[in-house]
Design a protein around this motif. Sequence first.
Motif, PDB file in Angstrom:
ATOM      1  N   VAL A 144       1.131  -1.223   0.085  1.00 20.62           N
ATOM      2  CA  VAL A 144       0.108  -0.109   0.091  1.00 20.62           C
ATOM      3  C   VAL A 144       1.097   0.883   0.208  1.00 20.62           C
ATOM      4  CG1 VAL A 144      -2.226   1.089   1.217  1.00 20.62           C
ATOM      5  CG2 VAL A 144      -1.524  -1.244   1.039  1.00 20.62           C
ATOM      6  N   ASN A 145       0.810   1.923  -1.010  1.00 23.03           N
ATOM      7  CA  ASN A 145       1.232   3.572  -1.130  1.00 23.03           C
ATOM      8  C   ASN A 145       0.204   4.773  -0.699  1.00 23.03           C
ATOM      9  OD1 ASN A 145       2.758   5.585  -1.505  1.00 23.03           O
ATOM     10  ND2 ASN A 145       2.923   5.483  -4.073  1.00 23.03           N
ATOM     11  N   HIS A 146       0.789   4.256   0.876  1.00 22.25           N
ATOM     12  CA  HIS A 146       0.259   5.788   1.632  1.00 22.25           C
ATOM     13  C   HIS A 146       0.339   6.919   0.899  1.00 22.25           C
ATOM     14  CE1 HIS A 146      -2.225   3.001   4.348  1.00 22.25           C
ATOM     15  NE2 HIS A 146      -0.975   2.555   4.620  1.00 22.25           N
ATOM     16  N   SER A 147       1.456   7.476   0.107  1.00 19.10           N
ATOM     17  CA  SER A 147       2.500   8.642  -0.701  1.00 19.10           C
ATOM     18  C   SER A 147       0.550   8.896  -1.402  1.00 19.10           C
ATOM     19  CB  SER A 147       3.376   8.435  -0.894  1.00 19.10           C
ATOM     20  OG  SER A 147       3.974   8.532   0.478  1.00 19.10           O
ATOM     21  N   ARG A 148       0.080   8.094  -1.171  1.00 18.42           N
ATOM     22  CA  ARG A 148      -0.875   8.436  -2.664  1.00 18.42           C
ATOM     23  C   ARG A 148      -1.741   9.151  -2.029  1.00 18.42           C
ATOM     24  NH1 ARG A 148      -0.027   9.484  -7.577  1.00 18.42           N
ATOM     25  NH2 ARG A 148      -1.850   8.641  -8.821  1.00 18.42           N
ATOM     26  N   LEU A 149      -2.860   8.573  -0.220  1.00 17.87           N
ATOM     27  CA  LEU A 149      -2.845   9.465  -0.512  1.00 17.87           C
ATOM     28  C   LEU A 149      -2.982  10.982   0.197  1.00 17.87           C
ATOM     29  CD1 LEU A 149      -4.915   6.680   2.162  1.00 17.87           C
ATOM     30  CD2 LEU A 149      -6.150   7.614   0.187  1.00 17.87           C
ATOM     31  N   GLN A 150      -1.747  11.230   0.561  1.00 13.32           N
ATOM     32  CA  GLN A 150      -0.550  12.491   1.661  1.00 13.32           C
ATOM     33  C   GLN A 150       0.515  12.398   0.839  1.00 13.32           C
ATOM     34  OE1 GLN A 150      -1.557  12.766   5.813  1.00 13.32           O
ATOM     35  NE2 GLN A 150      -0.427  13.925   6.345  1.00 13.32           N
ATOM     36  N   PRO A 151       1.057  13.406   0.512  1.00 15.87           N
ATOM     37  CA  PRO A 151       2.581  13.235   0.104  1.00 15.87           C
ATOM     38  C   PRO A 151       2.919  13.597   1.567  1.00 15.87           C
ATOM     39  CG  PRO A 151       0.734  14.666  -1.510  1.00 15.87           C
ATOM     40  CD  PRO A 151       0.447  14.342  -0.180  1.00 15.87           C
ATOM     41  N   TYR A 152       4.348  13.580   1.201  1.00 15.32           N
ATOM     42  CA  TYR A 152       4.984  13.165   2.975  1.00 15.32           C
ATOM     43  C   TYR A 152       6.331  13.278   2.642  1.00 15.32           C
ATOM     44  CZ  TYR A 152       2.014  10.191   4.622  1.00 15.32           C
ATOM     45  OH  TYR A 152       0.382   9.452   5.269  1.00 15.32           O
ATOM     46  N   GLU A 153       7.156  14.517   3.174  1.00 20.96           N
ATOM     47  CA  GLU A 153       8.482  15.113   2.785  1.00 20.96           C
ATOM     48  C   GLU A 153       9.952  14.623   2.994  1.00 20.96           C
ATOM     49  OE1 GLU A 153       8.838  18.994   4.892  1.00 20.96           O
ATOM     50  OE2 GLU A 153       6.784  20.255   3.858  1.00 20.96           O
ATOM     51  N   ALA A 154       9.119  13.596   4.416  1.00 25.39           N
ATOM     52  CA  ALA A 154      10.752  12.625   4.375  1.00 25.39           C
ATOM     53  C   ALA A 154      10.669  11.575   3.011  1.00 25.39           C
ATOM     54  CB  ALA A 154      10.053  12.014   5.091  1.00 25.39           C
ATOM     55  N   GLY A 155       9.999  11.020   1.848  1.00 22.81           N
ATOM     56  CA  GLY A 155      10.090  10.014   0.997  1.00 22.81           C
ATOM     57  C   GLY A 155       8.847   9.384   0.758  1.00 22.81           C
ATOM     58  N   THR A 156       8.703   8.320   0.303  1.00 26.34           N
ATOM     59  CA  THR A 156       7.014   7.429  -0.453  1.00 26.34           C
ATOM     60  C   THR A 156       7.328   6.500   1.015  1.00 26.34           C
ATOM     61  OG1 THR A 156       7.806   7.693  -1.899  1.00 26.34           O
ATOM     62  CG2 THR A 156       6.075   6.261  -2.167  1.00 26.34           C
ATOM     63  N   VAL A 157       5.973   7.022   2.063  1.00 32.46           N
ATOM     64  CA  VAL A 157       6.478   6.035   2.834  1.00 32.46           C
ATOM     65  C   VAL A 157       4.659   4.574   2.458  1.00 32.46           C
ATOM     66  CG1 VAL A 157       4.462   5.738   4.781  1.00 32.46           C
ATOM     67  CG2 VAL A 157       5.641   7.288   3.824  1.00 32.46           C
ATOM     68  N   LEU A 158       5.864   3.754   2.212  1.00 36.59           N
ATOM     69  CA  LEU A 158       4.855   2.189   2.365  1.00 36.59           C
ATOM     70  C   LEU A 158       4.113   1.167   3.125  1.00 36.59           C
ATOM     71  CD1 LEU A 158       7.839   1.651  -1.149  1.00 36.59           C
ATOM     72  CD2 LEU A 158       5.665   2.377  -1.093  1.00 36.59           C
ATOM     73  N   TYR A 159       3.609   0.379   3.028  1.00 29.78           N
ATOM     74  CA  TYR A 159       3.175  -0.565   4.145  1.00 29.78           C
ATOM     75  C   TYR A 159       2.786  -1.835   3.488  1.00 29.78           C
ATOM     76  CZ  TYR A 159      -0.763  -2.972   6.287  1.00 29.78           C
ATOM     77  OH  TYR A 159      -1.018  -4.168   7.336  1.00 29.78           O
ATOM     78  N   CYS A 160       3.968  -2.636   3.658  1.00 31.57           N
ATOM     79  CA  CYS A 160       4.577  -4.076   3.389  1.00 31.57           C
ATOM     80  C   CYS A 160       3.515  -5.041   4.440  1.00 31.57           C
ATOM     81  CB  CYS A 160       5.784  -4.189   2.934  1.00 31.57           C
ATOM     82  SG  CYS A 160       6.263  -2.967   1.762  1.00 31.57           S
ATOM     83  N   GLY A 161       2.627  -6.317   4.371  1.00 32.19           N
ATOM     84  CA  GLY A 161       1.291  -6.555   4.910  1.00 32.19           C
ATOM     85  C   GLY A 161       1.748  -8.012   4.675  1.00 32.19           C
ATOM     86  N   ASN A 162       0.801  -8.714   5.570  1.00 33.19           N
ATOM     87  CA  ASN A 162       1.049  -9.978   5.327  1.00 33.19           C
ATOM     88  C   ASN A 162       0.392 -10.982   6.346  1.00 33.19           C
ATOM     89  OD1 ASN A 162       0.924 -12.506   4.232  1.00 33.19           O
ATOM     90  ND2 ASN A 162       3.557 -12.672   4.492  1.00 33.19           N
ATOM     91  N   TYR A 163      -0.560 -11.568   6.348  1.00 29.97           N
ATOM     92  CA  TYR A 163      -1.321 -12.401   7.210  1.00 29.97           C
ATOM     93  C   TYR A 163      -1.009 -13.742   7.268  1.00 29.97           C
ATOM     94  CZ  TYR A 163      -4.405  -8.446   7.719  1.00 29.97           C
ATOM     95  OH  TYR A 163      -5.119  -6.798   8.441  1.00 29.97           O
ATOM     96  N   LEU A 164      -0.396 -14.825   8.167  1.00 30.59           N
ATOM     97  CA  LEU A 164      -0.322 -15.836   8.249  1.00 30.59           C
ATOM     98  C   LEU A 164      -0.438 -16.004   9.619  1.00 30.59           C
ATOM     99  CD1 LEU A 164       3.755 -15.546   8.469  1.00 30.59           C
ATOM    100  CD2 LEU A 164       1.935 -13.505   9.237  1.00 30.59           C
ATOM    101  N   ARG A 165      -0.344 -17.794   9.933  1.00 32.48           N
ATOM    102  CA  ARG A 165       0.087 -18.390  10.809  1.00 32.48           C
ATOM    103  C   ARG A 165       1.164 -17.927  12.166  1.00 32.48           C
ATOM    104  NH1 ARG A 165      -4.668 -21.461  11.647  1.00 32.48           N
ATOM    105  NH2 ARG A 165      -5.900 -22.384   9.595  1.00 32.48           N
ATOM    106  N   SER A 166       0.843 -18.030  12.829  1.00 32.41           N
ATOM    107  CA  SER A 166       1.736 -17.618  14.238  1.00 32.41           C
ATOM    108  C   SER A 166       2.718 -18.598  14.058  1.00 32.41           C
ATOM    109  CB  SER A 166       0.842 -17.785  15.346  1.00 32.41           C
ATOM    110  OG  SER A 166       0.568 -19.086  16.154  1.00 32.41           O
ATOM    111  N   THR A 167       2.748 -20.356  13.669  1.00 28.99           N
ATOM    112  CA  THR A 167       3.565 -20.751  14.185  1.00 28.99           C
ATOM    113  C   THR A 167       4.475 -21.461  12.489  1.00 28.99           C
ATOM    114  OG1 THR A 167       2.221 -22.743  12.623  1.00 28.99           O
ATOM    115  CG2 THR A 167       2.290 -22.832  14.928  1.00 28.99           C
TER     116      THR A 167
END
Length: 207
Positions: free
Chosen positions: A106-129
């Motif tokens: 998810v590229n959150h900078s598409r919703l709101q630009p940030y001066e620091a750079g491009t903010v990316l969210y990398c997510g994964n759902y998985l078993r705790s094992t």
Amino acid sequence: LQPLTDRFESAVARRCEIRRGARVASLRRESGRFVLRTTAGDAVTADRVVNTLPLELFSALDLDRPFRSEVEYQSAICGIFVVRQPLTELYWTNIIDDRVPFKVLVNHSRLQPYEAGTVLYCGNYLRSTAELYRQDEAEITRRYLAGLRHMFGPVDVIASRVFKARHATPIYDRRFAARTAGLQTAVPGMRFAGNIAIYPHGRTVSN
């Protein structure tokens, strides 16, 4: 979501007491009322209780009545990366390449630009094992960054953080409705809320 959460907390705090970090240890009925005790030894009495704990955690409490849950949970690993260059114009990308250890970008900078750079969210759902879930933050960061580089080539990272959630969401399998059919009457005077109570609707902010 943080501004929404802050506004909600402010509204609640005008009429309620909020205790942060008060981990629940036991819940019992005494003289017709609930008595909730924390690991710090504090006690709270109430006529009604709204429970948002994952069922696995609730069933592990010191309770005065048997409670058993068959609901299983998925865990989550979320990596937040601030990178110097824009990597994609897309806001949301689902990933099915097994060489990439996260399944949504998810590229959150598409919703709101940030001066620091491009903010990316990398997510994964998985078993705790899963092997990946057992890794420490440094190793997960290394593997997630390798996934970004597999997708985009060289990536200049300014900052990164990794967050884990053991009980991120219930697993809505075919028997989920049967597994939770008697939940709201299992403990008289208690309502179960949160992800466990929204089925068959999706896990969204509105729900």
